[in-house]
Design a protein around this motif. Sequence first.
Motif, short mmCIF file in Angstrom:
data_model
loop_
_atom_site.label_atom_id
_atom_site.label_comp_id
_atom_site.label_asym_id
_atom_site.label_seq_id
_atom_site.Cartn_x
_atom_site.Cartn_y
_atom_site.Cartn_z
N ASP A 1 0.96 -1.13 0.15
CA ASP A 1 -0.02 0.26 0.33
C ASP A 1 1.01 1.69 0.17
OD1 ASP A 1 -2.40 -1.55 0.08
OD2 ASP A 1 -2.60 -1.38 2.05
N LEU A 2 2.28 1.07 0.83
CA LEU A 2 2.83 2.14 0.49
C LEU A 2 3.38 2.32 -0.28
CD1 LEU A 2 3.88 4.77 2.61
CD2 LEU A 2 5.59 3.15 3.41
N ASP B 1 1.49 4.79 -2.53
CA ASP B 1 1.82 6.01 -2.31
C ASP B 1 2.66 6.26 -1.32
OD1 ASP B 1 1.30 9.04 -1.92
OD2 ASP B 1 -0.97 8.69 -1.26
N ASN B 2 3.86 6.73 -1.22
CA ASN B 2 5.02 7.30 -0.11
C ASN B 2 5.17 8.58 0.91
OD1 ASN B 2 6.38 8.20 -1.37
ND2 ASN B 2 8.27 7.07 -2.01
N ASP B 3 3.76 9.30 0.16
CA ASP B 3 3.48 10.63 1.01
C ASP B 3 2.76 10.55 1.61
OD1 ASP B 3 5.57 11.53 -0.56
OD2 ASP B 3 4.18 12.30 -1.76
N ASP B 4 1.28 8.96 2.30
CA ASP B 4 0.24 8.80 2.54
C ASP B 4 0.99 8.47 4.06
OD1 ASP B 4 -1.68 7.73 3.66
OD2 ASP B 4 -2.76 6.73 1.85
N GLN B 5 0.71 9.39 5.31
CA GLN B 5 1.57 9.45 6.55
C GLN B 5 0.40 8.52 6.87
OE1 GLN B 5 3.50 10.55 7.68
NE2 GLN B 5 4.33 11.15 5.98
N LYS C 1 -0.50 5.46 5.81
CA LYS C 1 0.11 4.33 4.97
C LYS C 1 1.61 3.71 5.74
CE LYS C 1 -2.34 4.31 1.30
NZ LYS C 1 -2.54 3.94 -0.47
#
Length: 190
Positions: free
Chosen positions: A87-88, A91-95, A97
């Motif tokens: 999942d991360l 979107d590695n900017d999703d805190q 996640k």
Amino acid sequence: MIKLLKKRSKTKTGNTSDTSNVDISRIIPGFSSAEVHPASPDVEATSDAEDTVTDTAEADSQPMSMAEKHQGWMRRDLTRLTNAWSDLRIDNDDQAKLKKLRFAAHDLKGMGTTYGYSAISKICKSLDRLLNDDAWRDNAELIDLHIAACSAAGQSEPNRDGGIDPVSSSVCDALETHVDRLIEQKKLAS
């Protein structure tokens, strides 16, 4: 939990105070309410059709050893870790996640040894350090290696004495060393 039990204990008249017919075997496998409230003459007899249990429900109610439970929990936690990382990566900017992945790694770090997988605890300790540092953003391959190592260690038999076999120990040490270097380089650069 109590509300659930009360809801399930309602009789045909809607009275919630009679708990003699509560079947909690789905909540607590292997436990029968008949052990607590043996049938009395005033309790209606159930038909054979109501007593029939499907194979799945029967398997769910079979008592499991603690080792079997630990292995099941370990598989569940490894799946949580893998899914959180997938999942991360999207979107590695999703805190949220990132937090989910950190929790999954932290849980395994703490429980791996209890489950009999000390190598997974050690790997997740390294992964936890990496995730708590911004260096993880540029090192997706290193996180992949941590998760692959956890999955491989999870395929082995649990070791109840807390020891780690030499191959797993070497992998753990290599991952820890690499994370230490990354964090140190980041500190020196800032």
